[in-house]
Design an enzyme around this catalytic site. Structure first.
Site, PDB file in Angstrom:
ATOM      1  N   ASP A 197      -2.135   6.759   5.544  1.00  0.00           N
ATOM      2  CA  ASP A 197      -2.640   7.654   4.512  1.00  0.00           C
ATOM      3  C   ASP A 197      -1.700   7.589   3.303  1.00  0.00           C
ATOM      4  OD1 ASP A 197      -0.378   9.202   5.146  1.00  0.00           O
ATOM      5  OD2 ASP A 197      -1.524  10.718   6.232  1.00  0.00           O
ATOM      6  N   ALA A 198      -1.892   8.465   2.350  1.00  0.00           N
ATOM      7  CA  ALA A 198      -1.094   8.443   1.120  1.00  0.00           C
ATOM      8  C   ALA A 198       0.382   8.724   1.360  1.00  0.00           C
ATOM      9  CB  ALA A 198      -1.662   9.452   0.120  1.00  0.00           C
TER      10      ALA A 198
END
Length: 130
Positions: free
Chosen positions: A16-17
Site C-alpha cells: 500500500d502507500a
C-alpha cells in the site's frame, strides 16, 4: 508430510502507500508457492489441466501475525497436511527470517477441467505429496 519452501521478494506493487504488504497479496504469495511446489514434483498446472484435472480452493483460514514490508525477502513454507480421495489440505507459513508473518490453512478440491465436477486427486500426485 512433504514440505516445500518458496522464496520471494516484496515489490512496490505488493504494498500500500505506506510500503506495507496489502492483505490480499499474501494469498497470491501462497498460490505461487503451491504452484511452484507442484512444478517441483513434476506437475505443472498446464499439464494437470491437459490431463483433465484442476485444483480449486474450497475453503481457507488465514491469520495475519506481523506486517511484511517493501523489499522484504519472504519464504512461504507449504506442507501437504492431508490428501483425501477428492481433496487436499495444505498449511502455509509465510516467514521473514524466523518471524512468522502469515499462517494459511486451505483445502483444495480436485475437479475435472472440462465439466468442473469433482474427481479423485490423481494418484501419482497424491503419492508424491504424501
Amino acid at each position: 508430510m512433504r514440505e516445500f519452501s518458496y522464496e520471494l521478494r516484496v515489490y512496490f506493487s505488493d504494498t500500500d502507500a505506506e510500503g506495507i504488504v496489502y492483505h490480499a497479496r499474501y494469498l497470491d504469495f501462497a498460490e505461487h508457492a503451491r504452484t511452484e511446489m507442484l512444478r517441483a514434483i513434476g506437475y505443472n498446472q498446464s499439464q494437470m489441466k491437459e490431463n483433465g484435472v484442476i485444483f480449486v480452493v474450497k475453503s481457507m483460514e488465514i491469520e495475519y501475525k506481523k506486517p511484511a514490508f517493501l523489499d522484504d525477502v519472504l519464504t512461504v513454507v507449504t506442507t501437504a497436511e492431508e490428501i483425501k480421495k477428492f481433496s487436499a489440505v495444505f498449511s502455509q507459513t509465510i516467514r521473514r527470517g524466523e518471524d512468522e508473518i502469515c499462517l494459511i490453512r486451505l483445502k483444495v478440491a480436485s475437479l475435472s477441467s472440462d465439466a468442473k465436477r469433482i474427481v479423485p486427486v490423481p494418484e501419482h500426485i497424491a503419492e508424491v505429496l504424501k
